[in-house]
Design a protein around this motif. Structure first.
Motif, PDB file in Angstrom:
ATOM      1  N   UNK A  51       0.803  -1.511  -0.163  1.00  0.00           N
ATOM      2  CA  UNK A  51       0.191  -0.328   0.061  1.00  0.00           C
ATOM      3  C   UNK A  51       0.953   1.325   0.216  1.00  0.00           C
ATOM      4  N   UNK A  52       2.389   1.471   0.703  1.00  0.00           N
ATOM      5  CA  UNK A  52       2.753   2.360   0.775  1.00  0.00           C
ATOM      6  C   UNK A  52       3.391   2.489  -0.755  1.00  0.00           C
ATOM      7  N   UNK A  53       3.785   1.492  -1.475  1.00  0.00           N
ATOM      8  CA  UNK A  53       4.370   1.759  -2.745  1.00  0.00           C
ATOM      9  C   UNK A  53       3.468   2.010  -3.456  1.00  0.00           C
ATOM     10  N   UNK A  54       1.686   2.460  -3.636  1.00  0.00           N
ATOM     11  CA  UNK A  54       0.294   3.003  -4.265  1.00  0.00           C
ATOM     12  C   UNK A  54       1.101   4.605  -3.957  1.00  0.00           C
ATOM     13  N   UNK A  55       1.020   5.242  -5.404  1.00  0.00           N
ATOM     14  CA  UNK A  55       1.145   6.673  -4.829  1.00  0.00           C
ATOM     15  C   UNK A  55      -0.345   6.433  -3.858  1.00  0.00           C
ATOM     16  N   UNK A  56      -1.830   6.271  -4.687  1.00  0.00           N
ATOM     17  CA  UNK A  56      -2.717   6.436  -4.435  1.00  0.00           C
ATOM     18  C   UNK A  56      -3.047   6.776  -2.941  1.00  0.00           C
ATOM     19  N   UNK A  57      -1.983   5.590  -1.983  1.00  0.00           N
ATOM     20  CA  UNK A  57      -1.894   5.794  -0.592  1.00  0.00           C
ATOM     21  C   UNK A  57      -1.322   7.298   0.182  1.00  0.00           C
ATOM     22  N   UNK A  58      -0.523   7.707   0.010  1.00  0.00           N
ATOM     23  CA  UNK A  58      -0.093   8.693  -0.840  1.00  0.00           C
ATOM     24  C   UNK A  58      -0.971   9.784   0.001  1.00  0.00           C
ATOM     25  N   UNK A  59      -0.048  10.402   1.228  1.00  0.00           N
ATOM     26  CA  UNK A  59      -1.096  11.643   1.636  1.00  0.00           C
ATOM     27  C   UNK A  59       0.158  12.749   1.525  1.00  0.00           C
ATOM     28  N   UNK A  60       0.777  13.225   0.264  1.00  0.00           N
ATOM     29  CA  UNK A  60       1.819  14.244   0.274  1.00  0.00           C
ATOM     30  C   UNK A  60       1.571  15.442  -0.759  1.00  0.00           C
ATOM     31  N   UNK A  61       2.442  16.408  -0.341  1.00  0.00           N
ATOM     32  CA  UNK A  61       2.010  17.581  -1.053  1.00  0.00           C
ATOM     33  C   UNK A  61       3.563  17.492  -1.875  1.00  0.00           C
ATOM     34  N   UNK A  62       3.199  17.693  -3.367  1.00  0.00           N
ATOM     35  CA  UNK A  62       5.030  17.558  -3.400  1.00  0.00           C
ATOM     36  C   UNK A  62       5.011  19.312  -4.069  1.00  0.00           C
ATOM     37  N   UNK A  63       6.358  19.333  -3.877  1.00  0.00           N
ATOM     38  CA  UNK A  63       6.591  20.439  -4.191  1.00  0.00           C
ATOM     39  C   UNK A  63       7.556  20.776  -6.159  1.00  0.00           C
ATOM     40  N   UNK A  64       7.150  21.170  -6.888  1.00  0.00           N
ATOM     41  CA  UNK A  64       8.152  21.016  -8.454  1.00  0.00           C
ATOM     42  C   UNK A  64       9.308  22.090  -8.629  1.00  0.00           C
ATOM     43  N   UNK A  65       9.784  21.883  -8.931  1.00  0.00           N
ATOM     44  CA  UNK A  65      11.105  22.628  -9.497  1.00  0.00           C
ATOM     45  C   UNK A  65      10.532  23.693 -10.234  1.00  0.00           C
ATOM     46  N   UNK A  66      10.962  24.903  -9.492  1.00  0.00           N
ATOM     47  CA  UNK A  66       9.829  26.225 -10.212  1.00  0.00           C
ATOM     48  C   UNK A  66       8.779  26.385  -9.808  1.00  0.00           C
ATOM     49  N   UNK A  67       8.101  25.536  -9.135  1.00  0.00           N
ATOM     50  CA  UNK A  67       6.590  26.057  -8.831  1.00  0.00           C
ATOM     51  C   UNK A  67       6.892  27.193  -8.083  1.00  0.00           C
ATOM     52  N   UNK A  68       5.374  28.477  -8.109  1.00  0.00           N
ATOM     53  CA  UNK A  68       5.237  29.616  -7.138  1.00  0.00           C
ATOM     54  C   UNK A  68       4.992  28.851  -5.745  1.00  0.00           C
TER      55      UNK A  68
END
Length: 580
Positions: A331-348
């Motif tokens: 389940x941890x390897x499944x992206x659907x279970x991740x409760x994350x915020x992804x900060x992309x390079x250049x993102x405001x």
């Protein structure tokens, strides 16, 4: 018969005897060192003493030699029971008196030392001629056994006091040598007689004989005590064996047995788990166990090692409680279970704030308000926010990466983690020295250049050329653009847009500090959060003389020029590709 000898009669001492007139044993004791009479009472019996110079002829030569070797010793002035005398001497002096060798014969009597009979001693031996047989008074029923030689004597045990009105029939022997009192029974257990009645006399030991006379109750008492003692021993050894077996089983289970684990995909209740950056399998397993997801850390680590080609990324995960370790890993390897915020390079920052609100289930704009209000307590470096025209003090410090953001977490917690990673990355670089090397005013301007490179460049191959363009346009010797950057990205930042089609009238009429078409130099602060590649390019630009660039396809392809004429050809190419 010697001159001063005495026959077995009642004749008086010879007047010429050196001890004539002596008071008997009491007088001899006075001469021998003033010791008191035996038993502390004066003695009234007079005993004969052998002459110091016997005449030959009265007995044979062998007897005379034996007499000389066994001269009379003052320690035995009376004929009395030798055993009583030894006891008295042991009590008074604390040890047995030494005896001369050869002074005892096989019967325990002193050889060739006749004494007058004591009328008050029923066991006293009658004086006989030397060598004659003496009557044996030890055969009487009330007599004590014959005394033993000194080397083999043992002090008699203290006799118990018989209670009044009772006749002692026997004396219970003491426990055998080497028998522990715990098994034999102690005096405290025997005081009551074990007869069901309390004795009136404290410490009365007479009941020990009575018990045996009344039917052997004492033997039963001992058997009961022996049985209890054996039970205690069995319990002790049994407990020891049981404990050893338990710990042995635990050792085997810990070393070779399967780790405790749940079965199935878990129950309906869900929890959020945050995995910090750099956490290993054991650390992740510990967090899962504390949250009730897995049953043991070892089970999770074992399941994770079954997938050596994958790794669990930092961030937050929504998992179920009481999951098997295998299900938790999957389940941890499944992206659907991740409760994350992804900060992309250049993102405001405004985009990051909105993502945090969504993950935490907060109203839109909540995180942005907290950032504006609490930015000073989120861990910014001292050189940040050095311009009053900066729109967002946190811009450029929400470092690109993955961050846990699950419901129940606070926005400030997520922002602190982002700032901390930016500080860690920037601390690896001597930004003050780099700023001076490129003619910049502060470390913050180095981050600003990196944010421009990130925003205008399309590929990593473009970043170094883009960095050179920035530095060349900032030079005071720049006559091509007169120190104007003229970047669309800065104008889109202040407008919170991403538009590549901006009219010259709109641009030229706007005097905002972030409008690099009307304002010389760099904007007040970064316009986004640069990634590692853009930052590296800002620190190591090319030196080819690039001063112009155009995205000729309007999307990904960027071409560079050194002169204005080359720039015009690139702009025409752009117009053709976009249909303008």
């Amino acid at each position: 018969m010697t001159e001063y000898g005495r026959s077995p009669g009642s004749e008086p001492w010879h007047p010429q005897d050196p001890l004539y007139g002596d008071g008997g044993w009491e007088g001899q004791q006075a001469h021998a060192g003033h010791q008191p009479a035996y038993g502390g009472q004066p003695q009234h019996h007079h005993y004969p003493q052998q002459s110091q110079q016997p005449e030959y002829g009265d007995w044979d030569h062998g007897q005379a030699q034996q007499y000389d070797q066994q001269a009379y010793q003052p320690e035995y002035p009376q004929q009395y029971d030798q055993q009583q005398y030894d006891q008295q001497q042991y009590v008074q002096q604390g040890q047995q008196q030494p005896y001369h060798e050869g002074g005892w014969d096989g019967t325990g009597t002193h050889a060739h030392m006749p004494y007058a009979a004591d009328p008050g001693d029923p066991y006293g031996q009658q004086a006989t001629a030397y060598g004659a047989e003496q009557p044996d008074f030890y055969g009487t029923p009330d007599a004590y056994p014959p005394p033993e030689p000194p080397a083999r004597r043992q002090p008699e045990p203290e006799k118990p006091v018989e209670p009044a009105g009772e006749q002692r029939t026997d004396w219970d022997p003491e426990p055998e040598q080497g028998e522990h009192p715990f098994f034999a029974g102690d005096a405290a257990d025997d005081q009551d007689g074990d007869d069901g009645e309390d004795d009136d006399t404290p410490g009365d030991r007479g009941g020990r004989g009575d018990r045996r006379a009344r039917g052997g109750k004492g033997t039963k008492g001992k058997k009961r005590r022996n049985g209890c003692a054996c039970l205690v021993v069995v319990l002790v050894f049994g407990g020891g064996l049981g404990g050893a077996g338990y710990f042995g089983y635990q050792f085997y289970q810990n070393r070779y047995g399967a780790a405790p684990d749940y079965a199935g995909d878990g129950i309906g209740q869900t929890v959020s788990i945050e995995v910090p950056k750099g956490a290993g399998g054991a650390e992740i397993g510990r967090r899962l166990k504390e949250a009730g997801v897995v049953k043991s850390v070892d089970a999770f680590v074992s399941a994770l090692t079954q997938k050596p080609d994958v790794s669990i990324q930092a961030g937050a995960y929504i998992l179920k409680k009481q999951m098997s370790a295998k299900s938790a890993v999957e389940m941890m390897l499944d992206p659907k279970s991740q409760a994350n915020v992804l900060v992309k390079p250049g993102q405001r920052n405004v985009q990051v704030y909105q993502a945090i609100d969504t993950k935490l289930g907060l109203a839109s704009g909540t995180t942005r308000k907290i950032a504006e209000k609490e930015y000073e307590s989120l861990g910014l470096p001292d050189w940040a926010n050095d311009d009053t025209d900066i729109k967002d003090p946190l811009e450029g410090f929400l470092h690109p990466g993955t961050y846990g953001a699950a419901k129940g977490m606070k926005p400030a917690t997520v922002l602190k983690e982002m700032v901390a990673r930016a500080d860690e990355a920037y601390a690896k670089i001597d930004l003050e020295a780099k700023a001076k090397a490129f003619g910049l005013k502060s470390p913050l301007q180095v981050i600003t250049v990196a944010s421009l490179v990130q925003a205008e460049g399309k590929t990593t191959d473009d970043f170094r050329k883009m960095a050179e363009v920035v530095y060349n346009r900032l030079k005071p010797t720049n006559t091509e653009t007169n120190q104007l950057l003229q970047f669309d990205s800065t104008f889109n930042y202040l407008k919170n847009e991403s538009n590549i089609h901006i009219s010259e009238a709109e641009i030229n009429s706007n005097q905002d500090p972030y409008n690099t078409y009307t304002q010389k130099g760099l904007p007040p602060g970064p316009i986004g959060n640069p990634g590692a590649d853009a930052l590296a390019a800002a620190l190591n630009p090319t030196k080819d003389g690039w001063i112009y660039f155009v995205a000729t396809d309007g999307v990904n392809k960027t071409e560079f020029a050194k002169t204005y004429a080359e720039f015009q050809r690139l702009r025409d190419k752009f117009n053709e590709s976009t249909g303008n």
